[in-house]
Enzyme design. Structure first.
Site, mmCIF file in Angstrom:
data_model
loop_
_atom_site.group_PDB
_atom_site.id
_atom_site.type_symbol
_atom_site.label_atom_id
_atom_site.label_comp_id
_atom_site.label_asym_id
_atom_site.label_seq_id
_atom_site.Cartn_x
_atom_site.Cartn_y
_atom_site.Cartn_z
ATOM 1 C CE LYS A 1 -3.662 -2.657 0.879
ATOM 2 N NZ LYS A 1 -4.761 -2.886 -0.037
ATOM 3 C CG HIS B 1 -7.568 -10.204 -5.713
ATOM 4 N ND1 HIS B 1 -8.830 -9.660 -5.858
ATOM 5 C CD2 HIS B 1 -7.091 -9.735 -4.535
ATOM 6 C CE1 HIS B 1 -9.091 -8.887 -4.814
ATOM 7 N NE2 HIS B 1 -8.063 -8.918 -4.003
#
Length: 466
Positions: A165, A284
């Site tokens: 992130k 994902h």
């Protein structure tokens, strides 16, 4: 001729309660909510018809084939306990309706058309039984759990990961730096976010290069095998394979794909490439909640998980369980077992409608990620067991001292939990104490415990975890 034009009720042809299912049938459990005034038998038969051979009227070409051989059949209907006007309709499909080795075709047939059907207020596909005869036409996961452990030389514990992130906006060099810090600190993997593809601020080739540099540097320093899930998802299949080829040329162990937004055809192509070239494949599930969030309409995630095991992937995100309701825990563990195990018994309390035999198709590692931190480690270790990947994004990068100490804190917490479990201690009852003891020897873990201490450790022992 026996041909009579006009509209006739579906249940006359497609509702067959006397039918005995075959070992080769694909079985589906649909949650059906009929429109007012439509009997459940008609609704169930309509689902069977519209997802197999039927159309809205009688056509003369029906006489040119054997409908009895090819039609789907609604063979059982049961009301949903605690709900009005909701029914579980069981439908059996002959295997000849489906192309071999194509998840795309399977879904196009079973859920392609019928969900817009006017006679239904809502429809949800709850589960599928895939027969061994059909499973054998799929390659499945590129490598599976055991081969992955052998490649990584990591045994006897869950694997640790971290999503980098901020997910968008970093330059490739700074992104690689964050990857290096996490891997050096003790994580096994770092991860591209699902929407990191190839944007103006960070093109894919630059990211792949700097991440490979981070992997090799951290491997040299720690003596452990490291990986970063390089997201190969792209706008075309050709571009996706090009990115996977570049990853292989760099010698990295794993790539990544968003299998729902990318599509099953692309996913299966990538899985075949990964097996042929020794790459692991992380999956994902971006977009899954669009499909599986509603209780009465859509497709349950356990079906999407089964489809992924057939299409191919070595890891897939499967929710965290921690802090959720007890029932959700059982249901999540139900599809976690469907991903990992070779044979799963029908168990309605865990949402498993059919006994599923995977006939040696490799297993998929479930990935727990999203809002977890060091205090959750005992619960995650107990619930998911060794064959899992635990991913702490903010729970690593949010450490007050930086990424590497955040990674150290997670690794120390995990090793402490695994050791305590192996010594026979009860992680459910003693989880907090185990983390506190370990933090005496690890200033990094002590700092992490302090940051996240106000977040409660919600975990009670569950008897149904065997």
């Amino acid at each position: 001729v026996g041909f009579k034009a006009g509209v006739k009720e579906y249940k006359l042809t497609y509702y067959t309660p006397e039918y005995e299912t075959k070992d080769t049938d694909i079985l589906a459990a649909f949650r059906v909510t009929p429109q007012p005034g439509v009997p459940p038998e008609e609704a169930g038969a309509a689902v069977a018809a519209e997802s197999s051979t039927g159309t809205w009227t009688t056509v003369w070409t029906d006489g040119l084939t054997s409908l009895d051989r090819y039609k789907g059949r609604c063979y059982n209907i049961e009301p949903v306990p605690g709900e009005t006007d909701q029914y579980i309709c069981y439908v059996a499909y002959p295997l000849d309706l489906f192309e071999e080795g194509s998840v795309t075709n399977m879904f196009t047939s079973i859920v392609g058309n019928v969900f817009g059907f006017k006679a239904l207020r809502a429809l949800r596909l709850e589960d599928l039984r895939i027969p061994p005869a059909y499973i054998k036409t799929f390659q499945g996961p590129p490598h599976g759990i055991q081969v992955e452990r052998d490649k990584l030389n990591k045994y006897g514990r869950p694997l640790l990961g971290c999503t980098i992130k901020p997910k968008l906006g970093l330059s490739a060099k700074n992104y690689g730096r964050a990857v290096y810090e996490c891997l050096r600190g003790g994580l096994d993997f770092t991860k591209d976010d699902e929407n990191v593809n190839s944007q103006p601020f960070m093109r894919w080739r630059d990211r792949f290069l700097f991440c490979a540099e981070a992997i090799y540097k951290s491997q040299a320093e720690t003596g452990e095998i490291k990986g970063h899930y390089l997201n190969a998802t792209a706008g075309t299949c050709e571009e996706m394979i090009k990115r996977a080829v570049f990853a292989r040329e760099l010698g990295v162990p794993i790539v990544m794909h968003d299998y729902l937004t990318g599509g099953f055809t692309a996913n299966t192509s990538l899985a075949h490439y990964c097996r042929d070239n020794g790459l692991l494949l992380h999956i994902h599930r971006a977009m899954h909640a669009v499909i599986d969030r509603q209780k009465n309409h859509g497709i349950h995630f356990r079906v999407l998980a089964k489809a992924l095991r057939m299409s191919g992937g070595d890891h897939i995100h499967s929710g965290t369980v921690v802090g959720k309701l007890e029932g959700e825990r059982d249901i999540t563990l139900g599809f976690v077992d469907l991903l990992r195990d070779d044979f799963i018994e029908e168990d309605r309390s865990r949402g498993i409608y059919f006994t599923q035999d995977w006939v040696s198709l490799p297993g998929v590692l479930p990935v727990a990620s999203g809002g977890i931190h060091v205090w959750h480690m005992p619960a995650l270790t107990e619930i998911f067991g060794d064959d899992s990947v635990l991913q702490f994004g903010g729970g690593t990068l949010g450490h007050p001292w930086g990424n590497a100490p955040g990674a150290v804190a997670n690794r120390v917490a995990l090793e402490a939990c695994v050791q305590a479990r192996n010594e026979g201690r009860d992680l459910a009852a003693e989880g907090n104490a185990i983390i506190r003891e370990a933090s005496k020897w690890s200033p990094e873990l002590a700092a992490a415990c302090e940051v996240w201490k106000e977040i409660k450790f919600e975990f009670k022992a569950v008897d149904t975890l065997d």
